[in-house]
Design a protein around this motif. Sequence first.
Motif, PDB file in Angstrom:
ATOM      1  N   LYS A   1     -42.836 -32.747 -14.687  1.00 28.72           N
ATOM      2  CA  LYS A   1     -41.955 -33.406 -13.616  1.00 28.72           C
ATOM      3  C   LYS A   1     -40.853 -32.299 -13.347  1.00 28.72           C
ATOM      4  O   LYS A   1     -40.599 -32.052 -11.966  1.00 28.72           O
ATOM      5  CB  LYS A   1     -41.528 -34.844 -13.836  1.00 28.72           C
TER       6      LYS A   1
ATOM      7  N   LEU B   1     -40.131 -30.318  -9.550  1.00 27.13           N
ATOM      8  CA  LEU B   1     -38.921 -30.598  -8.878  1.00 27.13           C
ATOM      9  C   LEU B   1     -38.455 -29.267  -8.737  1.00 27.13           C
ATOM     10  O   LEU B   1     -37.931 -28.898  -7.606  1.00 27.13           O
ATOM     11  CB  LEU B   1     -38.037 -31.392  -9.461  1.00 27.13           C
TER      12      LEU B   1
ATOM     13  N   ARG C   1     -37.699 -27.334  -4.721  1.00 27.37           N
ATOM     14  CA  ARG C   1     -36.531 -26.936  -4.270  1.00 27.37           C
ATOM     15  C   ARG C   1     -36.571 -25.293  -4.219  1.00 27.37           C
ATOM     16  O   ARG C   1     -35.771 -24.882  -3.262  1.00 27.37           O
ATOM     17  CB  ARG C   1     -35.433 -27.343  -5.567  1.00 27.37           C
TER      18      ARG C   1
ATOM     19  N   LEU D   1     -42.296 -39.481  -9.324  1.00 29.30           N
ATOM     20  CA  LEU D   1     -40.992 -38.736  -8.843  1.00 29.30           C
ATOM     21  C   LEU D   1     -40.771 -39.563  -7.471  1.00 29.30           C
ATOM     22  O   LEU D   1     -39.450 -39.772  -7.004  1.00 29.30           O
ATOM     23  CB  LEU D   1     -41.168 -37.235  -8.380  1.00 29.30           C
TER      24      LEU D   1
ATOM     25  N   ARG E   1     -38.829 -42.521  -8.021  1.00 26.39           N
ATOM     26  CA  ARG E   1     -37.571 -42.436  -8.184  1.00 26.39           C
ATOM     27  C   ARG E   1     -36.668 -41.712  -6.844  1.00 26.39           C
ATOM     28  O   ARG E   1     -35.340 -41.469  -7.104  1.00 26.39           O
ATOM     29  CB  ARG E   1     -37.398 -41.352  -9.213  1.00 26.39           C
ATOM     30  N   ASP E   2     -37.488 -41.564  -5.790  1.00 23.13           N
ATOM     31  CA  ASP E   2     -36.752 -41.023  -4.654  1.00 23.13           C
ATOM     32  C   ASP E   2     -36.250 -39.610  -4.907  1.00 23.13           C
ATOM     33  O   ASP E   2     -35.374 -39.017  -4.134  1.00 23.13           O
ATOM     34  CB  ASP E   2     -35.518 -41.944  -4.204  1.00 23.13           C
ATOM     35  N   GLU E   3     -37.215 -39.010  -5.631  1.00 21.38           N
ATOM     36  CA  GLU E   3     -36.671 -37.419  -5.947  1.00 21.38           C
ATOM     37  C   GLU E   3     -37.426 -36.712  -5.080  1.00 21.38           C
ATOM     38  O   GLU E   3     -37.181 -35.381  -4.864  1.00 21.38           O
ATOM     39  CB  GLU E   3     -36.907 -36.936  -7.397  1.00 21.38           C
TER      40      GLU E   3
ATOM     41  N   ALA F   1     -38.745 -31.497  -1.713  1.00 17.67           N
ATOM     42  CA  ALA F   1     -37.771 -32.301  -2.571  1.00 17.67           C
ATOM     43  C   ALA F   1     -36.986 -33.036  -1.836  1.00 17.67           C
ATOM     44  O   ALA F   1     -36.538 -32.940  -0.538  1.00 17.67           O
ATOM     45  CB  ALA F   1     -36.949 -31.324  -3.342  1.00 17.67           C
TER      46      ALA F   1
END
Length: 741
Positions: free
Chosen positions: A688, A692, A696, A725, A728-730, A740
């Motif tokens: 994970k 991310l 990004r 993810l 988790r609001d990521e 992202a």
Amino acid sequence: MGPTRANFIQYAPAALAVVPLVAGPWSALAAAAAGAGAWAVSASAPVLRSLIACGFTTTGCGIAAHEVLAAGGNPLIALGFAIPAGAAALAHHRNLANHIPAAALPPATPTTGAGTATGQTSQAQLITAWWREYISGPTQTEGRTLIQAGANLEHLGLEIDGDHVAFTGIITLPQGQQVRVKAADIAAVYQIPVSQVELGDPKHYAPNALPVTAHLKVPAAQPQIAAGAPTTPEELWAAYVGVPEGAMPGTTLTVTRYDGPLDWEGIATRDRRAIGTVNLQDLAGNLDLEAIQIALAPGDKPSQMGIRVMREHALMHGTMLSSVLDELSMDSRGYVRAGTYVDGRAALLPLAQPGSGARHLYLVGGSRSGKSGLLEQILLSAHRSGIAVILASPQAGTIAGASLTAYLGDGLDRSMGALRLAYAMMLDREDRYRSPAFPFTDVLILVVIDEAHMLLSASSPYHLEAKAIVEQLTRRSLKRGIGVVLATQTPLAEDLGNSTVIRSQLLIGGGAVFLRCAKGQGSLVGANAVEGAEGIDLSMIPSQWPGQYAKVADRDMSGLATEAAAAPEDGTFGLGYLLTPGSQAVQFRSLHLDVPPVSLAGGERPVGIEDCDAWRERDAIAQTPMVDKRGKNLIGSLADLLAAAKGAPASQEAPHHNAGGPQAIAGTSRAGAPGVAAGAPDGQELIKPRILELLREQSIPMTAETIARKLGTSAKNIKPRLSELKKRDEVTNENGLWRAA
């Protein structure tokens, strides 16, 4: 009970002949002759009485005259006895004149007062007798019910004019009763069609009196041509076709061959203006013909068009496949022989466009229309022309020439795999040849999709994926040397997944063949309109030639002939319309398969496809879905496709390995850098952060497949992590694109 009138009429002549026997042989013979004559003419009672009286008088005078002469008396006395005999004969003649049988009367002028038979002609008496026998009475046969007792026919009148015989009258009932006799009742009694009986409208007459007219004999209708009515093809054309509301307004017809009203040819011309598209159904209606009897032949000039009207169809006897073997290979223009036009010219189909790429073909035809035979013919032409074939056949085992293909997808699932491979080949060629002006060295590929509705229709389990792939193939594959031959049973939009893109690209990129369809499913108007084929209804193409049913009725009971072959005139297989870009649909018929097409391949191996990444991974690609579960986000690059294909077998084999197999794959980096050790319990969690970090760094939205490819793993391992993810609001997801948060 005394003797009846009938008994008297029957036995009186015999008595008249027997009584004078005692007076002398000559008088007895005369009386017998008179009685026989009365019997023969069925004389009435007054006439018979007069005859009997005359017979007795004449007999008596004859006896007296005989006795005088026998005794040697004066002959003048014997002659005197002739006076009363002559008076009796004269009286009998007068009585006979007043009672002439009706049958002896010639046809007379109309009579009235038909309530009684007295004074009527024989025709009027017969009409009245039938009326009383079956309709009104009182005459009635035992066991028969009158139509309406008391409904007499009054004021009977006859109209006799050549071949026309009719009677008129008034059906009359006592006051307070209503006429219930119907036109059908009268027609049944006089054995004439109901249309020949006319009854007055009860609204305009008294309930108990209704006029009637019955046409007993109607003269045969003779064809009448009104003064100035059109009769020749040119006159019919000017009156119905060339008028503003006709099928070809503003045109004139020049007949070039005339062998009767149902066998002629001509040229329609519009003065310095293009004729444009012609609605064949409207033209057939204007000429009062069936659409199958008319053939259009567009010429080089847009202001002219050939017209042919046929009694026996010119394509009934067909063109044999074996007779045009040399024309099955592609010529320098990219065309192959597909059949014969109605005017006898060769009907050609384009399979390629030299210097540009391949061509598409849209093929429509219902069951027993000849569609499969045409597909086999196309496979043979491709084989002889050095074109490789990828065949998708959802109905397994329906194409006899399947052995000529480089890749066969037989059955629903495998045919979907063939579509995936065709799409992968297009991506592979796009990746290898970036410039549209590439030097084309690879073989042409023909993607043949039979029964395409089984893959594209909304009821198909592969509907969304197949629709997305075929849309891309028809849009992008021609420049890469890949053509699509798509065959369906009807021209309906739902057979193409309701995709206007597929149909328009097929027609723009090549042409179309339209064969017979089921009733109600062959119209090329409205939502199913095809430019250049306006007005054609494919369900109007007959399944048999005229007279075929009579031919089938002549049964051959000698047993089944195992080597018997169907003749072209045994059915209309392959009869339809061929449409090429920029032209009008022209009637044609595909070649008659007098020999199996595959037998003409010479036993050569199928044309192969070049060695490339997509072809080497063909088995894995055929098993790899190319859209997500929602049918969106079709894989758009060869690299993503190959990565997904390589991941698919691993995920399928995972259940046969230990529990650490999937985790080990998930932890392997693209560059081979050490990731998470195989079997590490936290391997799924450690990927994970890498997802991310990638999102990004790139700062652009990516699909799950792209993320998996960049991380060197499969999309099946990435998608669950992305979902976690997102909870988790990521990360966010918009239309399948991840970024992202």
